[in-house]
Design a protein around this motif. Structure first.
Motif, PDB file in Angstrom:
ATOM      1  N   SER A 109       8.151  -3.572  -3.759  1.00  0.00           N
ATOM      2  CA  SER A 109       6.805  -3.412  -2.875  1.00  0.00           C
ATOM      3  C   SER A 109       6.529  -2.093  -2.441  1.00  0.00           C
ATOM      4  N   LEU A 115       2.736  -7.307   1.239  1.00  0.00           N
ATOM      5  CA  LEU A 115       2.958  -7.488  -0.074  1.00  0.00           C
ATOM      6  C   LEU A 115       1.513  -7.599  -0.518  1.00  0.00           C
ATOM      7  N   ASP A 119       2.186  -4.846  -5.951  1.00  0.00           N
ATOM      8  CA  ASP A 119       3.817  -5.137  -6.012  1.00  0.00           C
ATOM      9  C   ASP A 119       4.209  -5.967  -7.269  1.00  0.00           C
TER      10      ASP A 119
END
Length: 379
Positions: A109, A115, A119
């Motif tokens: 990440s 998120l 990622d």
């Protein structure tokens, strides 16, 4: 004033995303399968200030690493090292090839809070094959003619799936509590039989419960009954209803299977299990006696797919069919509760700061002059 404030906040958020978009992975991560650990290392275009963690174990400090260091050559690096079995790592005995497999999902990440589409998630697998041992011995015998005997049956490929409604139904991914499903264990070989035993249901966060014991018999009929075996003994199945752990959204099942060679009665006393047999001691003696003079059974571990379950009595979800749920889209932003609180607090502070600045500016431009005029008129 409100439009200007919203513009400034959006500008700050866009600037943060632009900084993140400017960094990326260089090549593929390097995986090292060590004797007791699994090690993943990777390089990034710029200094990596994000996190690496095990999927489903973010809140456990031992399963998450924050990286902001460089190697001796000044290149950005990051990584994580996990002991075998740590952080809900899967441990699976394999039969083809024979050995032990450890697997886990690691997420890289880039953003410190969210998120995002930048990622990456990697399914890491390390296979440890059993060493083959050759034992030789010499003995003198009479000159009798020799005959070559060879037995080379390939090991079967086996699967464990949960089907919707019926035995040949679609593989289940999303469901509601109470939906009818069929558990199906199958090996693609007519030469081997299988015994399903030692089954557990787990929530993906370390909690699990046995539902089929080591003999292959159920422990709680409300959850899952005794498997039914087809005549060829290479497939077993059982109807059931969807259930889940309290306050959990996902369930997965883990079972062991025991393979036996059907030739010359090699599966007699092994499968199907005699769950109604009253004298367990005599049953065990019976199995040991048959095993001693037949092909030695092989055990392996099997996992079902993960099923995401919604509560049946949730009125908000009644209008949404489970099939409408979807996996995480690369453009989707997901927030953990703690991260959401931090984010809301951060933007609230920014908002208060801007409001305060604007009020001070308004005061100096307007209110201060009005006060001076009032004082002049009074005197």
């Amino acid at each position: 004033m409100t439009s200007r404030l919203e513009f400034i906040i959006l500008l700050m958020f866009g600037f943060s995303m632009a900084i993140q978009d400017d960094n990326e992975l260089i090549g593929q991560p390097e995986i090292q399968c060590n004797a007791d650990t699994i090690d993943m290392q990777f390089r990034t275009k710029k200094q990596f200030n994000g996190k690496v963690y095990v999927k489903g174990s973010y809140n456990r400090p031992e399963c998450r690493v924050d990286y902001s260091t460089k190697d001796q050559f000044g290149r950005p690096v990051g990584g994580i090292k996990l002991n075998h079995g740590a952080c809900n790592m899967d441990r699976q005995r394999m039969i083809a090839p024979e050995g032990m497999m450890f697997s886990t999902v690691l997420i890289i990440s880039f953003h410190p809070l969210f998120l995002t589409r930048m990622d990456k998630a990697y399914h890491i697998r390390c296979m440890y094959k059993e060493a083959a041992r050759t034992v030789t011995a010499a003995i003198d015998v009479s000159n009798l003619p020799t005959e070559a005997v060879q037995a080379d049956l390939p090991m079967p490929t086996c699967s464990y799936t949960i089907r919707r409604d019926q035995l040949d139904g679609p593989i289940l991914k999303y469901a509601k509590v109470g939906d009818q499903v069929v558990h199906r264990w199958q090996c693609d070989s007519e030469d081997y039989g299988l015994l399903v035993h030692s089954c557990y249901v787990e929530d993906g966060q370390g909690e699990k419960q046995m539902i089929i014991d080591e003999r292959g018999c159920h422990t709680d009929r409300l959850l899952l009954g005794d498997p039914t075996y087809v005549e060829a003994l290479n497939m077993a199945y059982r109807e059931s209803f969807v259930f889940k752990f309290a306050d959990r959204i996902a369930v997965r099942f883990q079972c062991e299977i025991r393979l036996c060679l059907k030739d010359d009665g090699g599966c007699d006393g092994i499968t199907p299990p005699m769950c109604s047999f009253k004298d367990n001691n005599n049953l065990e003696k019976h199995i040991v006696k048959r095993n001693a003079r037949t092909f030695k059974p092989k055990d392996a571990d099997m996992f079902s797919q993960t099923v995401y379950v919604m509560d049946k009595d949730n009125e908000d979800n009644q209008s949404a069919h489970p099939a409408e749920l979807r996996e995480l889209d690369p453009q989707t932003i997901c927030l953990a509760p703690k991260i959401l609180v931090v984010g809301v607090t951060f933007f609230t502070m920014i908002f208060v700061l801007f409001v305060t600045i604007i009020l001070v500016i308004v005061y100096h431009r307007f209110c201060k002059n009005e006060i001076k005029n009032v004082v002049r008129e009074y005197y």
